[in-house]
Structure formats: structure tokens, C-alpha cells
Motif scaffolding. Structure first.
Motif, PDB file in Angstrom:
ATOM      1  N   GLY A 207     -47.816  47.672  24.099  1.00  0.00           N
ATOM      2  CA  GLY A 207     -48.610  46.512  24.514  1.00  0.00           C
ATOM      3  C   GLY A 207     -49.274  46.753  25.856  1.00  0.00           C
ATOM      4  N   ASP A 208     -48.538  47.340  26.790  1.00  0.00           N
ATOM      5  CA  ASP A 208     -49.118  47.669  28.102  1.00  0.00           C
ATOM      6  C   ASP A 208     -50.297  48.633  27.958  1.00  0.00           C
ATOM      7  OD1 ASP A 208     -47.346  46.072  29.489  1.00  0.00           O
ATOM      8  OD2 ASP A 208     -46.065  47.719  30.167  1.00  0.00           O
ATOM      9  N   CYS A 209     -50.149  49.621  27.070  1.00  0.00           N
ATOM     10  CA  CYS A 209     -51.231  50.589  26.872  1.00  0.00           C
ATOM     11  C   CYS A 209     -52.507  49.878  26.427  1.00  0.00           C
ATOM     12  CB  CYS A 209     -50.819  51.641  25.841  1.00  0.00           C
ATOM     13  SG  CYS A 209     -49.525  52.769  26.414  1.00  0.00           S
ATOM     14  N   TYR A 210     -52.373  48.946  25.489  1.00  0.00           N
ATOM     15  CA  TYR A 210     -53.546  48.201  25.030  1.00  0.00           C
ATOM     16  C   TYR A 210     -54.042  47.225  26.097  1.00  0.00           C
ATOM     17  CZ  TYR A 210     -53.639  49.929  20.249  1.00  0.00           C
ATOM     18  OH  TYR A 210     -53.788  50.726  19.152  1.00  0.00           O
ATOM     19  N   TYR A 211     -53.130  46.634  26.859  1.00  0.00           N
ATOM     20  CA  TYR A 211     -53.522  45.651  27.863  1.00  0.00           C
ATOM     21  C   TYR A 211     -54.351  46.308  28.979  1.00  0.00           C
ATOM     22  CZ  TYR A 211     -53.280  41.767  31.126  1.00  0.00           C
ATOM     23  OH  TYR A 211     -53.622  40.738  31.975  1.00  0.00           O
ATOM     24  N   TYR A 212     -53.901  47.489  29.412  1.00  0.00           N
ATOM     25  CA  TYR A 212     -54.560  48.150  30.541  1.00  0.00           C
ATOM     26  C   TYR A 212     -55.558  49.233  30.110  1.00  0.00           C
ATOM     27  CZ  TYR A 212     -50.941  45.827  33.279  1.00  0.00           C
ATOM     28  OH  TYR A 212     -50.119  44.876  33.840  1.00  0.00           O
ATOM     29  N   HIS A 220     -56.928  43.292  24.501  1.00  0.00           N
ATOM     30  CA  HIS A 220     -55.884  42.315  24.787  1.00  0.00           C
ATOM     31  C   HIS A 220     -55.313  41.668  23.527  1.00  0.00           C
ATOM     32  CE1 HIS A 220     -57.272  41.737  29.251  1.00  0.00           C
ATOM     33  NE2 HIS A 220     -56.645  42.882  29.034  1.00  0.00           N
ATOM     34  N   ALA A 223     -52.813  44.059  22.364  1.00  0.00           N
ATOM     35  CA  ALA A 223     -51.685  44.012  23.301  1.00  0.00           C
ATOM     36  C   ALA A 223     -50.776  42.837  22.969  1.00  0.00           C
ATOM     37  CB  ALA A 223     -52.196  43.899  24.739  1.00  0.00           C
ATOM     38  N   TRP A 226     -48.399  43.341  20.018  1.00  0.00           N
ATOM     39  CA  TRP A 226     -47.198  44.135  20.284  1.00  0.00           C
ATOM     40  C   TRP A 226     -46.249  43.419  21.241  1.00  0.00           C
ATOM     41  CZ3 TRP A 226     -46.006  47.442  16.833  1.00  0.00           C
ATOM     42  CH2 TRP A 226     -47.018  48.103  16.127  1.00  0.00           C
ATOM     43  N   TYR A 227     -46.817  42.702  22.223  1.00  0.00           N
ATOM     44  CA  TYR A 227     -45.955  41.917  23.113  1.00  0.00           C
ATOM     45  C   TYR A 227     -45.159  40.888  22.311  1.00  0.00           C
ATOM     46  CZ  TYR A 227     -48.344  43.616  27.372  1.00  0.00           C
ATOM     47  OH  TYR A 227     -48.836  44.378  28.400  1.00  0.00           O
ATOM     48  N   CYS A 245     -50.178  36.201  29.014  1.00  0.00           N
ATOM     49  CA  CYS A 245     -51.385  36.161  28.183  1.00  0.00           C
ATOM     50  C   CYS A 245     -51.719  34.726  27.775  1.00  0.00           C
ATOM     51  CB  CYS A 245     -51.215  37.064  26.964  1.00  0.00           C
ATOM     52  SG  CYS A 245     -51.223  38.837  27.365  1.00  0.00           S
TER      53      CYS A 245
END
Length: 335
Positions: A207-212, A220, A223, A226-227, A245
Motif C-alpha cells: 500500500g505504501d508503494c502505491y501511495y508514494y 491512491h 493503495a 491494500w491498506y 485516506c
């Protein structure tokens, strides 16, 4: 399996250890015969004393878990040891796990060194759990000198066999550049494999990989997907980010009450950032009724863990007397 039990019994009566073991399995499971754990343990013992490794391991498990016999940790360890010395991989792992629980987390503790040795023995036989645990020993310096490069090597072996824990740890090593060069593409590759097997920690980091936008295009919505999966499994960091989010309408429709709900789940697990965020919700009336006293409670929880923003906000409350008795000396302490 009634017919199988009949022939196992005939062979077992002639002291055939394989048959004694298989008949014990039937009695333990109630498969083809009435369930009888004491009878199963007796049969495992008969095969075990003849040196049959699978029965020795099973007898160790009986003593470890109190199945058909009284719990006896010394007997459990004794039979695990015999089976492990006879090459039984399951026993190697059972013995290592038992020694690990009883040992101290450093490289000089005797039990931890023995645990590491048995994980290594299992790993060298190609056992993927052994490879993963042996990698953990290297990564953390448990029973062996810390060596992140060796950890990565063993994580990879287990990961390539499909061990989700190893896939997550390998992805994490690539993400942070531990034991290998930082490589976000490789991180995403291994985190995805672990995530698809349901590993919550991997889902959170993916999730962090997709968020950032690390190793993948920033997304997002992906992200949040997965979060949410990790959050529902109880991962505190994911719960906090899922709440964040919702709080900011990133990848999901803005919903302050849901934001506060997820912050609370993480905060109640002791997660300092979520405690701070929940404090903000109470201080500003975002998703909850405005309540400076509750804000102060949650800021304090995070502040006592050393979270600087919470320390500052708690100091401000003390300085102004919001939600707490005004106390400028206490404010100075937290500033």
C-alpha cells in the motif's frame, strides 16, 4: 479407513514401527477407529523407541501439547531431539521453535545458538520454513552473528519456494536497502507475491508503494485497496493509513467518522502516529465530538512514546488549559 486400521493393527502387533506410527495417526484423528489420543501416544512411543523418526517427532508433539499424555516440556524436547538427529525436518523445526521460545534474543545465548543450528540444518535440506527462520536469525543476530546479506540470501531461497513471510522480508529488504541495494521494483515484486497470499505486513507495505509511487505509478485507489486488506487483519500501520485516506479523501470518498474509527483501532494497539491523529480528531471535532480532554489523553499516549508532534500539541493544551488544568511548567516539560 477401517480396512487400513485392520492391517495396520496386524503389522503393529508384530512390532512394525511404520505400522505402529500409522495406526497412531488413525487413533489420534479418529480415522477408521474411535478417537483415542492416549492410544495414539502409546503407539507413537512403541515406534519411537525403535528409532522411527516420524514417531519420535509425533511423541514430542504429544508431550508438548498434552495430547494423550501430560504436558512435559523436557520429554518433548528429548523426543524432538532424537527425531531431529535422525534427519526429520519437522522435528528440527519443532525443536528449534521450542529452543527459540526458551532462549534470549542474542547471538551468545546457548539455546538460541542451538535453535539457529537446527533452523540451519532444516534450511540446508531445502525446507522453506527453515530457510526463512535461518534468514531471520541472520537478519536479527539471533544465535548467530548478524549478517543482512546472508539473511537476504536465505530469504530468497524460501521466497522462491513460495514462503509468504520470506517474500515479505525479501521485499522489505529491497524497499529499505537492507542486505542488498535498494530496488523498489524488486520490492514491489516480492511484496505483491506475499500480499496475494494474504500477508498483512506485506499488504501494508505494498500500500505504501502505491501511495508514494515507489516501484509503481502512484495510485491512491490501489493503495487504499491494500491498506484495507491489511487493516482488516489488524495491521496497525495500515489501519492508521486507511484512516488517513478517509480523513483526506485520498483514494476513497472523504469520511471523517470512518477516519476516526480506523485511527482508534490503530491507537488502541499502541500505535503512536494513530494516537496523535486520533488526538487531532478530538481537538478539532473531526469525525467525533470535539473534546479537548480526550485529545489530551491520546496526545499523551503518543507523547510518552516520544512522538514529537504529540508532545508539542500536549504542551499547547497545558499552556492554554484546554482539556487539562493549565500548567505552564508541564507545558515546558513537553515542549
Amino acid at each position: 479407513n477401517v480396512a487400513a486400521v485392520k492391517w495396520y493393527t496386524k503389522a503393529a502387533e508384530q512390532e512394525c514401527p511404520e505400522a505402529q506410527y500409522e495406526l497412531g495417526v488413525c487413533y489420534e484423528a479418529g480415522d477408521g477407529v474411535g478417537k483415542d489420543e492416549a492410544k495414539a501416544a502409546e503407539l507413537y512411543r512403541k515406534a519411537a523407541v525403535q528409532g522411527y523418526a516420524e514417531a519420535q517427532n509425533k511423541l514430542g508433539e504429544c508431550y508438548n501439547y498434552g495430547s494423550g499424555v501430560a504436558v512435559d516440556e523436557n520429554e518433548a524436547e528429548k523426543w524432538y531431539q532424537k527425531a531431529a538427529e535422525n534427519g526429520n525436518e519437522t522435528a528440527m523445526l519443532n525443536l528449534a521453535d521450542k529452543l527459540f521460545v526458551d532462549g534470549s534474543l542474542d547471538d551468545t545465548d546457548e539455546k538460541m545458538q542451538k535453535a539457529a543450528m537446527w533452523y540451519r540444518r532444516a534450511a540446508e535440506q531445502g525446507n522453506m520454513k527453515g530457510q526463512y527462520e535461518w534468514g531471520d536469525c541472520y537478519y536479527n543476530g539471533w544465535g548467530v552473528d548478524k549478517n543482512e546479506e546472508e539473511a537476504v540470501r536465505w530469504y530468497r531461497k524460501a521466497a522462491e519456494q513460495g514462503n509468504a513471510g520470506a517474500q515479505y522480508k525479501l521485499g522489505k529488504c529491497y524497499y529499505y536497502g537492507k542486505g542488498t541495494e535498494m530496488n523498489n521494483n524488486e520490492a514491489v515484486k516480492w511484496l505483491r507475491r506475499a500480499s496475494e497470499q494474504g500477508a498483512a505486513d506485506a499488504q501494508d507495505l505494498l500500500g505504501d508503494c502505491y501511495y508514494y509511487g515507489y516501484g509503481v505509478e502512484m495510485n491512491h485507489w490501489e493503495a487504499v485497496k491494500w491498506y484495507e486488506k491489511a487493516a482488516k487483519k489488524g495491521n496497525a500501520d495500515a489501519q492508521n493509513m486507511f484512516g488517513y485516506c478517509y480523513d483526506h479523501g485520498e483514494g476513497v470518498t472523504n469520511d471523517l467518522s470512518k477516519a476516526a474509527e480506523w485511527y482508534r483501532k490503530a491507537a488502541e494497539q499502541g500505535y503512536d502516529i494513530a494516537q496523535y491523529n486520533l488526538g487531532l480528531c478530538y481537538a478539532n471535532g473531526r469525525g467525533v465530538t470535539k473534546d479537548y480532554a480526550k485529545a489530551a489523553e491520546w496526545y499523551r499516549e503518543a507523547a510518552e512514546q516520544g512522538y514529537a508532534r504529540a508532545q508539542y500539541n500536549l504542551a499547547v493544551l497545558y499552556y492554554n488549559g484546554n482539556g487539562v488544568t493549565q500548567n505552564k511548567e508541564e507545558a515546558v516539560k513537553w515542549y
